[in-house]
Motif scaffolding. Structure first.
Motif, mmCIF file in Angstrom:
data_model
loop_
_atom_site.group_PDB
_atom_site.id
_atom_site.type_symbol
_atom_site.label_atom_id
_atom_site.label_comp_id
_atom_site.label_asym_id
_atom_site.label_seq_id
_atom_site.Cartn_x
_atom_site.Cartn_y
_atom_site.Cartn_z
ATOM 1 N N THR A 238 30.109 34.294 37.151
ATOM 2 C CA THR A 238 31.175 35.029 37.829
ATOM 3 C C THR A 238 31.570 36.185 36.916
ATOM 4 O OG1 THR A 238 31.976 33.059 38.975
ATOM 5 C CG2 THR A 238 33.508 34.902 38.774
ATOM 6 N N ARG A 239 31.627 37.365 37.476
ATOM 7 C CA ARG A 239 31.927 38.550 36.672
ATOM 8 C C ARG A 239 33.158 39.247 37.221
ATOM 9 N NH1 ARG A 239 25.686 40.863 35.939
ATOM 10 N NH2 ARG A 239 24.994 39.140 34.599
ATOM 11 N N TRP A 240 33.946 39.796 36.312
ATOM 12 C CA TRP A 240 35.135 40.552 36.746
ATOM 13 C C TRP A 240 35.401 41.705 35.792
ATOM 14 C CZ3 TRP A 240 35.294 35.464 35.015
ATOM 15 C CH2 TRP A 240 35.961 35.219 33.811
ATOM 16 N N GLU A 241 36.122 42.687 36.340
ATOM 17 C CA GLU A 241 36.455 43.878 35.569
ATOM 18 C C GLU A 241 37.853 43.740 34.994
ATOM 19 O OE1 GLU A 241 36.403 48.764 36.028
ATOM 20 O OE2 GLU A 241 36.428 47.484 37.802
ATOM 21 N N MET A 242 37.964 43.952 33.699
ATOM 22 C CA MET A 242 39.261 43.887 33.036
ATOM 23 C C MET A 242 39.982 45.226 33.134
ATOM 24 S SD MET A 242 38.302 41.482 29.734
ATOM 25 C CE MET A 242 36.953 42.503 29.158
ATOM 26 N N ALA A 243 41.238 45.235 32.734
ATOM 27 C CA ALA A 243 42.068 46.435 32.892
ATOM 28 C C ALA A 243 41.515 47.629 32.128
ATOM 29 C CB ALA A 243 43.499 46.135 32.444
ATOM 30 N N ASP A 244 40.816 47.387 31.022
ATOM 31 C CA ASP A 244 40.282 48.492 30.218
ATOM 32 C C ASP A 244 38.900 48.949 30.698
ATOM 33 O OD1 ASP A 244 38.655 46.435 29.410
ATOM 34 O OD2 ASP A 244 39.334 46.413 27.324
ATOM 35 N N GLY A 245 38.426 48.374 31.817
ATOM 36 C CA GLY A 245 37.144 48.793 32.378
ATOM 37 C C GLY A 245 35.963 47.959 31.937
ATOM 38 N N ARG A 246 36.139 47.133 30.933
ATOM 39 C CA ARG A 246 35.037 46.266 30.496
ATOM 40 C C ARG A 246 34.793 45.165 31.522
ATOM 41 N NH1 ARG A 246 36.406 43.712 25.107
ATOM 42 N NH2 ARG A 246 38.507 43.789 25.985
ATOM 43 N N VAL A 247 33.550 44.685 31.561
ATOM 44 C CA VAL A 247 33.176 43.615 32.485
ATOM 45 C C VAL A 247 32.982 42.321 31.711
ATOM 46 C CG1 VAL A 247 31.405 42.788 34.091
ATOM 47 C CG2 VAL A 247 32.139 45.176 34.164
ATOM 48 N N CYS A 248 33.606 41.268 32.208
ATOM 49 C CA CYS A 248 33.478 39.941 31.613
ATOM 50 C C CYS A 248 32.611 39.089 32.524
ATOM 51 C CB CYS A 248 34.854 39.303 31.440
ATOM 52 S SG CYS A 248 34.817 37.631 30.739
ATOM 53 N N GLY A 249 31.633 38.399 31.990
ATOM 54 C CA GLY A 249 30.782 37.500 32.759
ATOM 55 C C GLY A 249 30.808 36.105 32.167
ATOM 56 N N ARG A 250 31.072 35.102 33.006
ATOM 57 C CA ARG A 250 31.175 33.723 32.512
ATOM 58 C C ARG A 250 30.495 32.743 33.455
ATOM 59 N NH1 ARG A 250 35.570 32.418 29.257
ATOM 60 N NH2 ARG A 250 34.687 30.313 29.291
ATOM 61 N N TRP A 251 29.828 31.752 32.880
ATOM 62 C CA TRP A 251 29.426 30.572 33.637
ATOM 63 C C TRP A 251 30.666 29.695 33.690
ATOM 64 C CZ3 TRP A 251 29.342 25.318 32.585
ATOM 65 C CH2 TRP A 251 28.605 24.517 33.464
ATOM 66 N N LEU A 252 31.137 29.388 34.901
ATOM 67 C CA LEU A 252 32.408 28.678 35.026
ATOM 68 C C LEU A 252 32.185 27.170 35.013
ATOM 69 C CD1 LEU A 252 34.318 30.856 37.650
ATOM 70 C CD2 LEU A 252 34.107 31.119 35.177
ATOM 71 N N ASP B 145 45.332 41.926 33.163
ATOM 72 C CA ASP B 145 44.139 42.188 33.970
ATOM 73 C C ASP B 145 44.261 41.796 35.446
ATOM 74 O OD1 ASP B 145 42.839 43.065 31.654
ATOM 75 O OD2 ASP B 145 42.099 41.055 31.185
ATOM 76 N N GLY B 146 45.280 41.009 35.809
ATOM 77 C CA GLY B 146 45.378 40.527 37.179
ATOM 78 C C GLY B 146 44.355 39.464 37.510
ATOM 79 N N ILE B 147 43.739 38.883 36.488
ATOM 80 C CA ILE B 147 42.749 37.819 36.643
ATOM 81 C C ILE B 147 42.668 37.067 35.319
ATOM 82 C CG2 ILE B 147 40.826 39.320 35.942
ATOM 83 C CD1 ILE B 147 39.078 37.857 38.013
ATOM 84 N N CYS B 148 42.461 35.744 35.387
ATOM 85 C CA CYS B 148 42.329 34.969 34.158
ATOM 86 C C CYS B 148 41.633 33.640 34.460
ATOM 87 C CB CYS B 148 43.688 34.719 33.484
ATOM 88 S SG CYS B 148 44.772 33.598 34.410
ATOM 89 N N LEU B 149 41.118 33.029 33.419
ATOM 90 C CA LEU B 149 40.404 31.757 33.533
ATOM 91 C C LEU B 149 41.111 30.711 32.675
ATOM 92 C CD1 LEU B 149 37.822 30.231 34.534
ATOM 93 C CD2 LEU B 149 36.758 30.915 32.369
ATOM 94 N N ILE B 150 41.347 29.530 33.252
ATOM 95 C CA ILE B 150 41.931 28.417 32.519
ATOM 96 C C ILE B 150 40.963 27.239 32.603
ATOM 97 C CG2 ILE B 150 43.943 26.934 32.179
ATOM 98 C CD1 ILE B 150 45.551 28.838 33.911
ATOM 99 N N GLU B 151 40.455 26.786 31.473
ATOM 100 C CA GLU B 151 39.517 25.671 31.460
ATOM 101 C C GLU B 151 40.261 24.341 31.297
ATOM 102 O OE1 GLU B 151 36.132 26.119 28.919
ATOM 103 O OE2 GLU B 151 35.939 28.265 29.317
ATOM 104 N N ASP B 152 39.585 23.248 31.689
ATOM 105 C CA ASP B 152 40.150 21.891 31.582
ATOM 106 C C ASP B 152 41.559 21.841 32.160
ATOM 107 O OD1 ASP B 152 37.879 20.837 30.269
ATOM 108 O OD2 ASP B 152 38.571 21.684 28.373
#
Length: 251
Positions: A183-197, A64-71
């Motif tokens: 924070t919201r972002w578009e994944m490679a398949d076109g779906r949108v992911c929304g997360r409280w960071l 996706d060219g974007i990712c989230l890593i917690e902790d």
């Protein structure tokens, strides 16, 4: 509310005593210390969990060219970073440069700041290289930014513009978040992911890559540090434009 069941206390066994050099010692005193062994086990468990998170993040970033890593950071180190950020918040000012962000505040951090030291450390950079799959990434000469999203602020959908000849890796560390914003972002398949960071999470975004944005803050605020890694020393005009983000002449 149902009462919880409690197990009856067991009678304590008498402690064995050993005479050593004329002093009675308990068996517990003679046993090897368990704390170092426990700490070592906890360290191994944390390292294993970190490796698993990084490997999952690497797969997502490659897709996706974007990712989230917690902790991401050690909890003790993160407390120091958060403490330093509170001092930095006193220097925050409205952004002068035109931006898709509305109502956001920010400032550049000094190289010796605790937040900067952790972000540019060899350990952090090595992890980010592995996740991004680029061994040539290094801390950029663009300063680390401290940013705050107060009530009323937001950031529209956009792609980060390239500051260098090869698009840089943008790294966003959430230092605190009492807001209701996502924070919201578009994944490679076109779906949108929304997360409280959550605090101590890193969002990795490849410039000119995934579209993303921040929904309006209605309560609380969110404080972040933005860090840039690059594999190219060649700066584009956008680098010179963005370095004026907090300079009065940019208006």
């Amino acid at each position: 509310m149902a009462a919880s069941k409690c197990r009856p206390a067991r009678a304590q066994a008498p402690r064995a005593l050993v005479l050593l050099a004329g002093v009675f010692l308990t068996a517990e005193a003679l046993a090897p210390a368990r704390a170092p062994e426990l700490n070592l086990r906890q360290t191994r468990d944390r390292r294993r969990l970190t490796d698993d998170r990084d490997q999952e993040a690497r797969l997502v970033f490659a897709r996706d060219g974007i990712c989230l890593i917690e902790d991401f950071f050690d909890p003790v180190a993160f407390v120091d970073m958060r403490r330093a950020a509170r001092d930095g918040e006193l220097r925050l000012r409205p952004e002068m440069q035109e931006s898709v962000a509305v109502g956001r505040q920010g400032c550049f951090l000094e190289p010796g700041d605790a937040v900067v030291r952790e972000l540019v450390s060899d350990e952090t950079v090595a992890r980010l290289r592995r996740v991004a799959g680029d061994d040539f990434l290094a801390p950029a000469d663009f300063p680390v930014e401290l940013r705050r999203y107060p009530v009323g602020s937001s950031m529209g959908w956009h792609k980060d513009e390239a500051l260098y000849e090869k698009p840089q890796l943008e790294v966003v560390l959430t230092l605190s978040n009492t807001s209701d914003s996502e924070t919201r972002w578009e994944m490679a398949d076109g779906r949108v992911c929304g997360r409280w960071l959550p605090p101590n999470s890193l969002l990795l975004v490849l410039a000119e890559g995934a579209s993303h944005g921040v929904t309006p803050v209605r309560i609380g605020d969110r404080v972040i540090a933005k860090f840039v890694l690059t594999a190219s020393p060649v700066k584009l005009q956008s680098w010179y434009d963005n370095i004026l983000s907090y300079h009065p002449s940019a208006r």
